[in-house]
Design an enzyme around this catalytic site. Structure first.
Site, mmCIF file in Angstrom:
data_model
loop_
_atom_site.group_PDB
_atom_site.id
_atom_site.type_symbol
_atom_site.label_atom_id
_atom_site.label_comp_id
_atom_site.label_asym_id
_atom_site.label_seq_id
_atom_site.Cartn_x
_atom_site.Cartn_y
_atom_site.Cartn_z
ATOM 1 N N CYS A 7 0.844 -1.194 0.000
ATOM 2 C CA CYS A 7 0.000 0.000 0.000
ATOM 3 C C CYS A 7 0.881 1.246 0.000
ATOM 4 O O CYS A 7 1.416 1.640 1.042
ATOM 5 C CB CYS A 7 -0.910 -0.011 1.230
ATOM 6 S SG CYS A 7 -1.853 -1.538 1.411
ATOM 7 N N ASN A 9 1.613 5.436 -1.390
ATOM 8 C CA ASN A 9 0.876 6.688 -1.216
ATOM 9 C C ASN A 9 -0.156 6.934 -2.299
ATOM 10 O O ASN A 9 -1.186 7.549 -2.035
ATOM 11 C CB ASN A 9 1.843 7.861 -1.117
ATOM 12 C CG ASN A 9 2.391 8.004 0.289
ATOM 13 O OD1 ASN A 9 1.649 8.295 1.210
ATOM 14 N ND2 ASN A 9 3.673 7.738 0.454
ATOM 15 N N PHE A 11 -0.920 4.315 -4.947
ATOM 16 C CA PHE A 11 -1.512 3.079 -5.465
ATOM 17 C C PHE A 11 -1.324 1.933 -4.488
ATOM 18 O O PHE A 11 -0.411 1.950 -3.660
ATOM 19 C CB PHE A 11 -0.858 2.679 -6.795
ATOM 20 C CG PHE A 11 -1.036 3.704 -7.886
ATOM 21 C CD1 PHE A 11 -2.242 3.821 -8.555
ATOM 22 C CD2 PHE A 11 0.002 4.562 -8.221
ATOM 23 C CE1 PHE A 11 -2.417 4.774 -9.555
ATOM 24 C CE2 PHE A 11 -0.169 5.517 -9.216
ATOM 25 C CZ PHE A 11 -1.373 5.622 -9.882
ATOM 26 N N TYR A 93 18.648 3.691 10.227
ATOM 27 C CA TYR A 93 18.059 4.920 10.747
ATOM 28 C C TYR A 93 18.360 5.092 12.234
ATOM 29 O O TYR A 93 18.403 4.112 12.988
ATOM 30 C CB TYR A 93 16.541 4.890 10.528
ATOM 31 C CG TYR A 93 16.076 5.731 9.345
ATOM 32 C CD1 TYR A 93 16.879 5.907 8.221
ATOM 33 C CD2 TYR A 93 14.826 6.352 9.366
ATOM 34 C CE1 TYR A 93 16.444 6.673 7.139
ATOM 35 C CE2 TYR A 93 14.378 7.116 8.286
ATOM 36 C CZ TYR A 93 15.194 7.279 7.186
ATOM 37 O OH TYR A 93 14.760 8.032 6.131
ATOM 38 N N LEU A 101 8.471 1.519 5.632
ATOM 39 C CA LEU A 101 8.484 0.056 5.586
ATOM 40 C C LEU A 101 8.661 -0.480 4.174
ATOM 41 O O LEU A 101 9.225 -1.553 3.979
ATOM 42 C CB LEU A 101 7.189 -0.490 6.200
ATOM 43 C CG LEU A 101 7.196 -0.579 7.721
ATOM 44 C CD1 LEU A 101 5.805 -0.926 8.236
ATOM 45 C CD2 LEU A 101 8.215 -1.616 8.191
ATOM 46 N N ASP A 102 8.202 0.279 3.165
ATOM 47 C CA ASP A 102 8.427 -0.185 1.792
ATOM 48 C C ASP A 102 9.915 -0.160 1.469
ATOM 49 O O ASP A 102 10.447 -1.058 0.813
ATOM 50 C CB ASP A 102 7.612 0.649 0.784
ATOM 51 C CG ASP A 102 7.845 2.150 0.906
ATOM 52 O OD1 ASP A 102 8.463 2.609 1.899
ATOM 53 O OD2 ASP A 102 7.402 2.883 0.001
ATOM 54 N N ARG A 103 10.627 0.845 1.978
ATOM 55 C CA ARG A 103 12.083 0.913 1.777
ATOM 56 C C ARG A 103 12.772 -0.242 2.487
ATOM 57 O O ARG A 103 13.659 -0.892 1.945
ATOM 58 C CB ARG A 103 12.623 2.251 2.317
ATOM 59 C CG ARG A 103 12.092 3.463 1.596
ATOM 60 C CD ARG A 103 12.538 4.746 2.295
ATOM 61 N NE ARG A 103 14.005 4.867 2.339
ATOM 62 C CZ ARG A 103 14.660 5.776 3.080
ATOM 63 N NH1 ARG A 103 13.981 6.620 3.848
ATOM 64 N NH2 ARG A 103 15.968 5.838 3.052
ATOM 65 N N ASP A 122 13.908 3.114 -5.770
ATOM 66 C CA ASP A 122 12.474 2.864 -5.913
ATOM 67 C C ASP A 122 11.797 4.117 -6.482
ATOM 68 O O ASP A 122 11.893 5.201 -5.904
ATOM 69 C CB ASP A 122 11.896 2.518 -4.535
ATOM 70 C CG ASP A 122 10.446 2.042 -4.606
ATOM 71 O OD1 ASP A 122 9.701 2.473 -5.514
ATOM 72 O OD2 ASP A 122 10.051 1.251 -3.736
ATOM 73 N N THR A 125 5.635 7.427 -6.027
ATOM 74 C CA THR A 125 5.221 8.799 -5.738
ATOM 75 C C THR A 125 6.443 9.601 -5.307
ATOM 76 O O THR A 125 6.679 10.717 -5.774
ATOM 77 C CB THR A 125 4.179 8.801 -4.605
ATOM 78 O OG1 THR A 125 3.130 7.916 -4.967
ATOM 79 C CG2 THR A 125 3.664 10.191 -4.364
#
Ligand SMILES: Nc1ncnc2c1ncn2[C@@H]1O[C@H](COP(=O)(O)OP(=O)(O)OP(=O)(O)O)[C@@H](O)[C@H]1O
Ligand SMILES: CC(C)(CO)[C@@H](O)C(=O)NCCC(=O)O
Ligand SMILES: [K+]
Length: 249
Positions: A7, A9, A11, A93, A101-103, A122, A125
């Site tokens: 999920c 930002n 799509f 980090y 979390l996608d990263r 990546d 957006t």
């Protein structure tokens, strides 16, 4: 069968796997929760039992989607959560929970596939870059606006930049200096994108010489694949990491 969701930002990327958790059955890109539910409404066909998902949306939005999946399909849902360390990778980090979390999943997937140092780019957006050294140390990364945000900022904050999507697509036939507004903007943003990529490659070379793998993922990855011919274009890299973070119990 298993439902996987990424999920983002703008799509939601979805795919359905066989019960073995490996073999893809079907997938797609939708722009809302309701479109997702509609795409899956033929659920008998899929016989969905389990779902694993990653979200960079707000907790409220994600909770609401999970509730729908439970209500409508009776799925058991596993969500990726932040981690300081996983599969030999250490989150770089200062506050590990702040890393998108996608990263995190994409770089876990990249490190697994590379079996060594990697640069994960990546293009969604936002555009993100993440550096993982051969010993699994995540060095951190960069975030900048993706192609849709760049062009929309110009369209929104100027009075004389207006053009449609078809004209935008045509403008990408070449990178010559634009002779129309649409060409000037589209090619200008494209050059920013490529410049960003080349700078990341330069940094990776400074760290690791030639000893690293570049991964390109996200909806706009194809826009830059030409400037990194050696890169591995892996559209489902986030899903590779998702399977690692949410193994089937
Ligand atoms: N089938 C598709 N549907 C929608 N967008 C697509 C599709 N194929 C490619 N794209 C491109 O993908 C981009 C969106 O990227 P992606 O889906 O990776 O990220 P996102 O969900 O918008 O955002 P993010 O993951 O960064 O939060 C759009 O700019 C669009 O040009
Ligand atoms: C940068 C995005 C928007 C990319 O999808 C996402 O990973 C995110 O919201 N990250 C949180 C901020 C961060 O990663 O530092
Ligand atoms: K993404």
């Amino acid at each position: 069968m298993i439902l996987e969701l990424d999920c983002g930002n703008s799509f939601i990327k979805w795919r359905v796997l066989q019960a073995d958790g490996v073999t893809p059955v079907e997938g797609g890109v939708v722009s809302s929760d309701s479109d997702l539910l509609a795409s899956l409404s033929n659920a008998d066909k899929f016989q969905l039992k389990k779902c694993r998902l990653v979200s960079v949306r707000t907790l409220e939005e994600t909770d609401s989607l999970v509730a729908s999946l439970v209500d409508v399909f009776g799925l058991s849902v596993a969500r990726a959560v932040p981690a300081r360390e996983m599969a030999g990778v250490r989150n770089g980090y200062e506050d590990y929970e702040r890393l998108g979390l996608d990263r995190w999943l994409a770089l876990l997937g990249g490190f697994r596939l590379a079996s060594g140092a990697c640069l994960v780019l990546d293009f969604g957006t936002a555009i993100t870059a993440d550096f993982v050294a051969a010993d699994g140390e995540h060095l951190g990364g960069f975030i900048c606006p993706g192609m849709p945000l760049m062009r929309n900022q110009l369209r929104t904050h100027t009075r004389r930049i207006r053009y449609d999507d078809i004209a935008a697509e045509r403008a990408h036939e070449s990178l010559a200096p634009g002779r129309t507004t649409v060409e000037a903007v589209e090619r200008g943003c494209m050059l920013m994108l490529r410049g960003f990529v080349l700078t990341q490659l330069e940094l990776a070379r400074q760290y690791w010489g030639k000893d690293f793998v570049v991964f390109l993922t996200g909806g706009d990855a194809n826009l830059v694949s030409g400037v990194v011919p050696d890169a591995r274009v892996v559209p489902d890299l986030v899903f590779v990491g998702l399977a690692m973070a949410c193994p089937l119990s």
